[in-house]
Every structure is written in C-alpha cells, then in structure tokens.
Design an enzyme around this catalytic site. Sequence first.
Site, PDB file in Angstrom:
ATOM      1  CB  ALA A   5      38.675  46.064  40.811  1.00 33.48           C
TER       2      ALA A   5
ATOM      3  CD  GLU B 244      31.428  44.657  45.858  1.00 33.29           C
ATOM      4  OE1 GLU B 244      30.589  44.526  46.781  1.00 33.29           O
ATOM      5  OE2 GLU B 244      31.269  45.410  44.891  1.00 33.29           O
TER       6      GLU B 244
ATOM      7  N   GLY C 184      31.835  36.849  46.167  1.00 35.18           N
ATOM      8  CA  GLY C 184      32.890  36.306  45.324  1.00 35.18           C
ATOM      9  C   GLY C 184      32.280  35.820  44.027  1.00 35.18           C
TER      10      GLY C 184
ATOM     11  CD1 TRP D 279      39.259  37.462  48.361  1.00 35.46           C
ATOM     12  CD2 TRP D 279      41.423  36.902  48.389  1.00 35.46           C
ATOM     13  NE1 TRP D 279      39.503  36.811  49.548  1.00 35.46           N
ATOM     14  CE2 TRP D 279      40.831  36.451  49.600  1.00 35.46           C
ATOM     15  CE3 TRP D 279      42.781  36.671  48.178  1.00 35.46           C
ATOM     16  CZ2 TRP D 279      41.546  35.783  50.573  1.00 35.46           C
ATOM     17  CZ3 TRP D 279      43.506  36.013  49.153  1.00 35.46           C
ATOM     18  CH2 TRP D 279      42.885  35.569  50.338  1.00 35.46           C
ATOM     19  CB  ILE D 280      41.976  43.319  43.507  1.00 37.50           C
ATOM     20  CG1 ILE D 280      40.547  43.548  44.019  1.00 37.50           C
ATOM     21  CG2 ILE D 280      42.164  43.909  42.107  1.00 37.50           C
ATOM     22  CD1 ILE D 280      39.470  42.782  43.269  1.00 37.50           C
TER      23      ILE D 280
ATOM     24  NE  ARG E 239      34.771  31.148  34.284  1.00 35.65           N
ATOM     25  CZ  ARG E 239      33.621  31.770  34.515  1.00 35.65           C
ATOM     26  NH1 ARG E 239      32.559  31.481  33.781  1.00 35.65           N
ATOM     27  NH2 ARG E 239      33.530  32.685  35.453  1.00 35.65           N
TER      28      ARG E 239
ATOM     29  CD  GLU F 110      39.934  34.633  35.165  1.00 36.33           C
ATOM     30  OE1 GLU F 110      39.354  34.284  34.108  1.00 36.33           O
ATOM     31  OE2 GLU F 110      41.081  35.088  35.201  1.00 36.33           O
TER      32      GLU F 110
END
Length: 386
Positions: A126, A129, A133, A158-159, A243, A364
């Site tokens: 999480a 926000e 982003g 967007w969690i 990533r 990400e």
Amino acid sequence: MADRTFLNWPFFEDRHRTLAADLDAWAAETVSGIDHSDTDAACRALVAALGKGGWAQHSGAPAGETLDVRSLCLIRETLARHDGLADFAFAMQGLGTGAISLFGNEAQQAEWLPLTRSGQAISAFALTEPQSGSDVANSTMTATLDGDEYVLNGEKTWISNGGIADVYTLFARTGEGPGAKGLSAFIVPAGLPGFEVVERQQVIAPHPLATLRFTECRIPASAMIGGPGQGFRIAMSVLDVFRSTVAAAALGFARRALDEALSRVTSRQVQGAPLFDLQMVQGHIADMALDVDAAALLVYRAAWTKDSGAARVTREAAMAKLFSTDQAQQVIDKAVQLHGGDGVRHGQKVEELYRDIRALRIYEGASDVQRVVIARQTLGAFEGGK
C-alpha cells in the site's frame, strides 16, 4: 513451444533451469484448471495453489536468506506465459512482503513470512495515494505516535489485492523531515477498526484493486518496519528488486504472444500456402523474436547483477522494465494483427494478452518515469567518471 535456449545463458545455474522446467510442468497442469469468472476467488485459489505447490516459498526470504531475483524473474515469466492472473497472485505475495523480507526484524518475519510463503495469507503493498502515484515523496497519509501506538489517517488507492489481502505493507508520513525523509513503513493486518475498503476498482484485465481509507486506525509501534523516516528508502529498495520481475512478466506475455503468432501463421492458409510464407509476415515474426530476446537479456542482466551482490540495480531494473513492457506491447499487438479478426475476439489468448500487458507499462513506475530514472542514472555515472 516457447523458446528455452535462453536458459543456457551464463546468467543461470542448474537450479534455475530445474526450477523453470518444474514450474512450467506444474503450471500447465494446475493453472488452467482454476476458474477465473470470480477474480477474488481465483486469486485466493491461485495463492493457495502456489503455496501448496511450494512456489510461494520463493516470494519471501526469512532471516539469514536472501531473495534470489533470477528465480523470481523466471517464476514470473513462466507464470505470465501461462496465465496473467497466476503471475499477479505470485507477484503480490513477493511485493507485499518485500519490505518484511528485506528490512523486517526477526519477530515480524517469523509472524508473517511462514503464512505468505505457504499461501495461507495474502499480502499487499500500500504505497500509492490519490494525489501521489509516481511522486511517492508527496504522500500525505499520516501515522502519528500516541504512546506505544501509531494512529493512521488517510487514503491509499490502486492497491493490488486491496479487499482480499490479509496483511498490508503500508507507507505513511511520520514527520521526521520534509518529503521523502518523513515516511515510514508499517505492517497493517486487515480488519482493524478504522480500516475500510471504500472502493473496488475495475480495470481492463481483471485484478483485485481497491481504495483503502484509514480513520484513527491504531497499530502497535512494533508494527514499524525498520526505523522512523526510513520508509522511502525501504519502498525504493523493494521496487528496485521487484521492478525487474515486472519486466519478466512482460517477457512472459511476449513469449506467449510469439508462440500464438507462430501457431497462427504456420496453420493459417492464404491462397493455398501458409501465412508464414508472406515476407511481410516473416518480417513481423523476426521483429517479435528480436524484441523477446533483447528484453530477456535486459531482464536477466538486472536479476543477475542484483544476485551477484549489487546494493542497487536502479539503472538496470529501469532499463529492463521500460524496454520489456513497451516492447511486449508491440509484440502482442503484432500477434493480434496476425490473427486478423480472431485477434480481437473475446476468449482468444492474444486478446487476453492485449489487455494483460497494458497495466505493466504503468504500475511500479510508468514508462516515462523509467526514462527519467535512466537519464539521471546515466548522467550520474558520466559525472562520477570525470
């Protein structure tokens, strides 16, 4: 049949080749049997299956062990080639507990890693926000110390796994300094008073996503990962590792698209000859194969570099993610085109891949953000070499 010759590259050891072969066989038998009509139920079933099969063990590393990024990448590539939601389920087990694996104390690791690595608990990360982003340092959610507890107030959005996760790694402002210096990381179990899921978000490739709201939500001070003000460093270190695995997932999608395209152009007849006999079609296949191999080289260079002891692989991971996700989009688009009208028919694998790939160029670290990262890293290396 997807190409396997890349496993002979010097990036890999025999254990990686064994892992890839075993997982491929397991996924072919297991993943296709899980019903995807209910996304939440499918994700729960996939996490449980990954735990039962022993694959979720790779998602976290308890004290004394380290995450093997090459294994993470091979797992994500293989799962993505079989099923996008299976890749998602595995990825979030790793990303969600990445901070605990890399920075958690023994008590935190002992409490949560056995559950997430066995598929008994679902994890989430999480960070994002509504107003921040890619700009993580602009986070406004607060964690205020009150005696031996922190009080959480604010929203996350967007969690991934929002609404179905059992535990969240959450980042909030504790105020040790401005911007990035004032963030800390916390372990937040689901179901606490003051913690609510206020929206479930629907996207083109179904995934469990949610907006979370925290109102006077209390957690023990012992829930902090690392120390006060270390949240930004923890978040960036976790993303630095994972990533590369996003790039690996994109690579898996691209490999599947290439396989689907090859099957199509060798079986489809045009004027009495296979579609593949057309030189323009051969050109498309050549471009797709080139993009797949180039992406694989960048992905496994980043993973090998991290596994070889590099403290950070910011530049390598950013290059891998940018190239792999952007080019996978192109590979899949070509596969859709080669399928003609069937390529946009719901239920076709290439149509599914077309929807699956798009989000990877955003989450990400969006593609344009990766370009900024690469440029700054390149400039820093140039100035440092003067």
